[in-house]
Design a protein around this motif. Structure first.
Motif, mmCIF file in Angstrom:
data_model
loop_
_atom_site.group_PDB
_atom_site.id
_atom_site.type_symbol
_atom_site.label_atom_id
_atom_site.label_comp_id
_atom_site.label_asym_id
_atom_site.label_seq_id
_atom_site.Cartn_x
_atom_site.Cartn_y
_atom_site.Cartn_z
ATOM 1 N N THR A 52 0.503 -1.296 0.296
ATOM 2 C CA THR A 52 -0.143 0.086 -0.117
ATOM 3 C C THR A 52 0.546 1.126 -0.027
ATOM 4 O O THR A 52 2.302 0.897 0.394
ATOM 5 N N ALA A 53 0.333 1.919 -0.585
ATOM 6 C CA ALA A 53 0.705 3.680 0.016
ATOM 7 C C ALA A 53 1.407 4.086 0.557
ATOM 8 O O ALA A 53 2.610 4.269 1.251
ATOM 9 N N ALA A 54 1.062 3.418 1.917
ATOM 10 C CA ALA A 54 0.745 4.077 3.461
ATOM 11 C C ALA A 54 2.821 2.879 3.867
ATOM 12 O O ALA A 54 3.906 3.204 4.456
ATOM 13 N N GLN A 55 2.464 1.719 3.393
ATOM 14 C CA GLN A 55 3.466 0.673 3.420
ATOM 15 C C GLN A 55 4.651 1.690 2.609
ATOM 16 O O GLN A 55 5.965 1.521 3.100
ATOM 17 N N ILE A 56 4.518 2.037 1.667
ATOM 18 C CA ILE A 56 5.583 2.658 1.011
ATOM 19 C C ILE A 56 6.603 3.280 1.932
ATOM 20 O O ILE A 56 7.515 3.845 1.599
ATOM 21 N N THR A 83 0.329 -0.594 -9.004
ATOM 22 C CA THR A 83 0.239 0.554 -10.880
ATOM 23 C C THR A 83 0.792 1.853 -10.474
ATOM 24 O O THR A 83 0.966 2.308 -11.432
ATOM 25 N N GLN A 84 1.056 2.526 -9.297
ATOM 26 C CA GLN A 84 1.522 3.736 -9.117
ATOM 27 C C GLN A 84 2.229 3.633 -7.489
ATOM 28 O O GLN A 84 1.455 3.584 -6.502
ATOM 29 N N PHE A 85 3.098 4.384 -7.558
ATOM 30 C CA PHE A 85 3.442 5.343 -6.247
ATOM 31 C C PHE A 85 2.442 6.401 -5.885
ATOM 32 O O PHE A 85 1.947 7.211 -7.000
ATOM 33 N N ASP A 87 2.717 10.354 -5.262
ATOM 34 C CA ASP A 87 3.626 11.350 -4.949
ATOM 35 C C ASP A 87 4.612 11.691 -4.130
ATOM 36 O O ASP A 87 4.268 11.769 -2.948
ATOM 37 N N ASN A 88 5.725 12.209 -4.071
ATOM 38 C CA ASN A 88 6.928 12.350 -2.981
ATOM 39 C C ASN A 88 7.037 11.159 -2.450
ATOM 40 O O ASN A 88 7.703 11.433 -1.474
ATOM 41 N N ALA A 89 6.554 9.831 -2.744
ATOM 42 C CA ALA A 89 6.478 8.242 -1.976
ATOM 43 C C ALA A 89 8.064 7.982 -1.608
ATOM 44 O O ALA A 89 8.224 7.908 -0.350
ATOM 45 N N PHE A 90 9.172 8.569 -2.250
ATOM 46 C CA PHE A 90 10.808 8.149 -2.233
ATOM 47 C C PHE A 90 11.318 9.609 -1.844
ATOM 48 O O PHE A 90 12.758 9.946 -1.400
ATOM 49 N N SER A 91 10.859 10.575 -1.829
ATOM 50 C CA SER A 91 11.324 12.150 -2.068
ATOM 51 C C SER A 91 12.095 12.666 -0.871
ATOM 52 O O SER A 91 11.530 12.293 0.366
ATOM 53 N N TYR A 92 13.796 12.627 -1.201
ATOM 54 C CA TYR A 92 14.490 13.234 0.211
ATOM 55 C C TYR A 92 14.877 11.428 0.579
ATOM 56 O O TYR A 92 15.605 11.558 2.516
ATOM 57 N N CYS A 93 14.736 10.361 -0.072
ATOM 58 C CA CYS A 93 15.196 9.204 0.307
ATOM 59 C C CYS A 93 16.632 9.078 0.146
ATOM 60 O O CYS A 93 17.282 8.576 -0.861
ATOM 61 N N GLU A 94 17.347 9.502 0.896
ATOM 62 C CA GLU A 94 19.093 9.269 1.135
ATOM 63 C C GLU A 94 19.028 7.818 1.097
ATOM 64 O O GLU A 94 20.804 7.613 0.885
#
Length: 181
Positions: A52-56, A83-85, A87-94
């Motif tokens: 789910t999106a929350a798990q991402i 099918t999609q992520f 917005d910003n799901a992984f943004s700033y994930c270093e």
């Protein structure tokens, strides 16, 4: 003259160094919880099952807790039903250095990987239904050196590769008909 040096008491026991890479595999909840106890090594993560999106978001937050420049290679190719992520799901994930997305993805949203400073490579060629990359989706991925785009891609969002300083070239498929500003 006799040699009075000693061997220092070597008992023959060999001490193995701690591994520098650890492999984690399982559902997204399982690997997310395992990351918390493995923040001092590089990780190779395989995520399976539905997501789910929350798990991402939880996974991304956990990866941001990696210490001392440790990063993770994340394989999500066995994830089902996504099918999609968001917005910003992984943004700033270093914490991500490499990621493989499930081939069910049709859209990569706005700023998905924006400012993932350690993301070095991503291969989207197996995403045969991917039609668009959202605005700023890879913007400021300063270490990104390699990206492979699928032949199904039709739209590149605004500034989707802006400030990708290490990216020296990209092959844009002939299927792309729209490149935003």
């Amino acid at each position: 003259q006799s040699d009075s040096s000693s061997s220092g008491g070597d008992s023959g026991t060999t001490i193995q160094p701690e591994p520098t890479t650890k492999t984690l595999s399982g559902s997204i909840d399982e690997v997310t919880s395992q990351i918390a106890s493995n923040t001092d090594v590089d990780l190779e993560i395989t995520v399976t099952g539905s997501v789910t999106a929350a798990q991402i978001t939880d996974l991304s937050n956990a990866l941001n807790n990696l210490k001392n420049d440790h990063t993770a290679k994340v394989d999500m190719s066995a994830v089902t039903g996504l099918t999609q992520f968001s917005d910003n799901a992984f943004s700033y994930c270093e914490g991500i250095s490499e990621i493989i997305l499930p081939n069910t993805i049709t859209t990569i949203g706005e700023s998905l990987f924006m400012c993932c400073a350690n993301l070095k490579t991503i291969d989207l060629s197996l995403l045969t239904s991917l039609s668009s990359l959202g605005d700023y989706c890879f913007s400021t991925c300063t270490e990104l050196t390699s990206i492979t785009l699928p032949n199904s891609l039709t739209t590149l969002g605004e500034e989707c590769f802006s400030m990708c300083e290490a990216l020296t070239g990209i092959s844009i498929p002939a299927s792309v008909t729209t490149i935003e500003k």
